[in-house]
Scaffold this motif. Structure first.
Motif, PDB file in Angstrom:
ATOM      1  N   GLU A  96      58.600 -20.563   5.373  1.00 55.67           N
ATOM      2  CA  GLU A  96      57.131 -20.605   5.301  1.00 55.67           C
ATOM      3  C   GLU A  96      56.507 -20.495   6.692  1.00 55.67           C
ATOM      4  O   GLU A  96      55.419 -19.937   6.841  1.00 55.67           O
ATOM      5  CB  GLU A  96      56.680 -21.881   4.598  1.00 55.67           C
ATOM      6  CG  GLU A  96      56.988 -21.917   3.106  1.00 55.67           C
ATOM      7  CD  GLU A  96      56.439 -23.159   2.427  1.00 55.67           C
ATOM      8  OE1 GLU A  96      55.863 -24.005   3.147  1.00 55.67           O
ATOM      9  OE2 GLU A  96      56.590 -23.278   1.206  1.00 55.67           O
ATOM     10  N   SER A  97      57.194 -21.025   7.686  1.00 49.84           N
ATOM     11  CA  SER A  97      56.653 -20.928   9.046  1.00 49.84           C
ATOM     12  C   SER A  97      56.710 -19.492   9.555  1.00 49.84           C
ATOM     13  O   SER A  97      55.874 -19.077  10.361  1.00 49.84           O
ATOM     14  CB  SER A  97      57.414 -21.859   9.998  1.00 49.84           C
ATOM     15  OG  SER A  97      58.720 -21.380  10.274  1.00 49.84           O
TER      16      SER A  97
ATOM     17  N   ALA B 281      53.792 -17.785   7.963  1.00 51.67           N
ATOM     18  CA  ALA B 281      52.576 -18.189   8.671  1.00 51.67           C
ATOM     19  C   ALA B 281      52.431 -17.420   9.985  1.00 51.67           C
ATOM     20  O   ALA B 281      51.328 -16.998  10.357  1.00 51.67           O
ATOM     21  CB  ALA B 281      52.602 -19.692   8.933  1.00 51.67           C
TER      22      ALA B 281
ATOM     23  N   GLU C 146      49.499 -14.894  11.444  1.00 52.27           N
ATOM     24  CA  GLU C 146      48.838 -15.170  12.722  1.00 52.27           C
ATOM     25  C   GLU C 146      48.856 -13.953  13.655  1.00 52.27           C
ATOM     26  O   GLU C 146      47.874 -13.710  14.371  1.00 52.27           O
ATOM     27  CB  GLU C 146      49.524 -16.347  13.423  1.00 52.27           C
ATOM     28  CG  GLU C 146      49.288 -17.698  12.758  1.00 52.27           C
ATOM     29  CD  GLU C 146      47.882 -18.207  13.003  1.00 52.27           C
ATOM     30  OE1 GLU C 146      47.454 -18.208  14.165  1.00 52.27           O
ATOM     31  OE2 GLU C 146      47.205 -18.556  12.025  1.00 52.27           O
TER      32      GLU C 146
END
Length: 278
Positions: free
Chosen positions: A217-218, A221, A225
């Motif tokens: 999930e990071s 993300a 970004e």
């Protein structure tokens, strides 16, 4: 106090820095390895890129690829400085792509943010923006309040996160590392999160869904970004993508991204007038 076992240096023939490819290439690729790793991790990708005509430089980050004790005397500042100097060493090339694996991806992201136009493209492989293990996330949260005695301890490492059995058996393994260096990694994560929105060069982010080190999930993300980035999701392999089961696909995707086929009528790249500095 428990005495730590005596450790011998890892095989320098496998963990040493290296250059590959033609010194008069139009594009150079700076390849940065991961935390507690070495240039061995990215060698197959480097060989593939060199075969495609790129010049590739893979430095060994300070404290890495030798003994656990060598990790005692380095910090994130040393790693950032080494990455920065490696980029400076490629000044002869018209274009430079920076590619990093795991912690190397954090360093690559910071180079792209800080050095701006000098980084023409960015490749982030298994970027460790946040660790997957619950214990690691708890440690990150507690890091600012850890007593100095605990921070001076050691973390044992029994294996590397590879699905490919043969590659895992061949991997140079640093059997332990200082906990204080893991805290430096957490600080690099914080810096990289702040840099993500400032990156303007084209970026390819590659991650495996079964990675046991990085929280997927990071990675998603991070993809959101970094403006205009492309996310390559690999269904096979774990953390060390350039050595794992989907390494051939990764190498093809990275090479195509670094320098896609020229459009009809495009002007060929300018050949540099001098060889790259070491």
């Amino acid at each position: 106090m428990r005495r730590l076992p005596v450790t011998f240096p890892l095989d320098p023939a496998r963990t040493a820095a290296f250059d590959l490819g033609p010194a008069d290439a139009g594009t150079a690729v700076l390849l940065l390895h991961g935390f507690t790793g070495s240039p061995w991790e990215v060698r197959p990708l480097a060989e593939s890129l060199a075969d495609r005509g790129f010049f590739v430089r893979a430095p060994r980050l300070p404290g890495h690829g030798t003994t656990p004790e060598a990790m005692c005397w380095v910090t994130r500042h040393d790693w950032l400085r080494a990455a920065d100097e490696a980029l400076d060493g490629l000044s002869a090339f018209p274009r430079v792509c920076v590619a990093g694996l795991s912690m190397g991806a954090l360093l690559a992201l910071l180079l792209a943010e800080r050095r701006g136009p000098r980084v023409s493209k960015l490749v982030l492989m298994a970027p460790v923006m946040r660790v997957k293990q619950r214990a690691g996330r708890l440690l990150e949260a507690l890091a600012p309040r850890l007593p100095s005695g605990l921070a001076s301890g050691w973390v044992q490492k029994a294996s590397v996160d590879l699905e490919d059995d043969e590659a895992r058996a061949q991997a140079p393994l640093l059997p332990r590392y200082p906990l204080a260096r893991l805290l430096e990694l957490f600080e690099l994560q914080r810096l990289a999160r702040g840099a993500a929105r400032k990156v303007r060069c084209p970026a390819l982010i590659a991650a495996a869904v079964h990675d046991h080190v990085v929280d997927f999930e990071s990675v998603e993300a991070l993809h959101r970004e970094v403006e205009g980035s492309r996310l390559l999701v690999l269904q096979r392999g774990f953390h060390l993508l350039p050595r794992d089961l989907d390494r051939a696909r990764l190498a093809t995707e990275v090479a195509d991204f670094v320098e896609p086929p020229e459009a009809p009528g495009a002007t060929p790249p300018v050949t540099p007038a001098r060889a790259p500095a070491r």
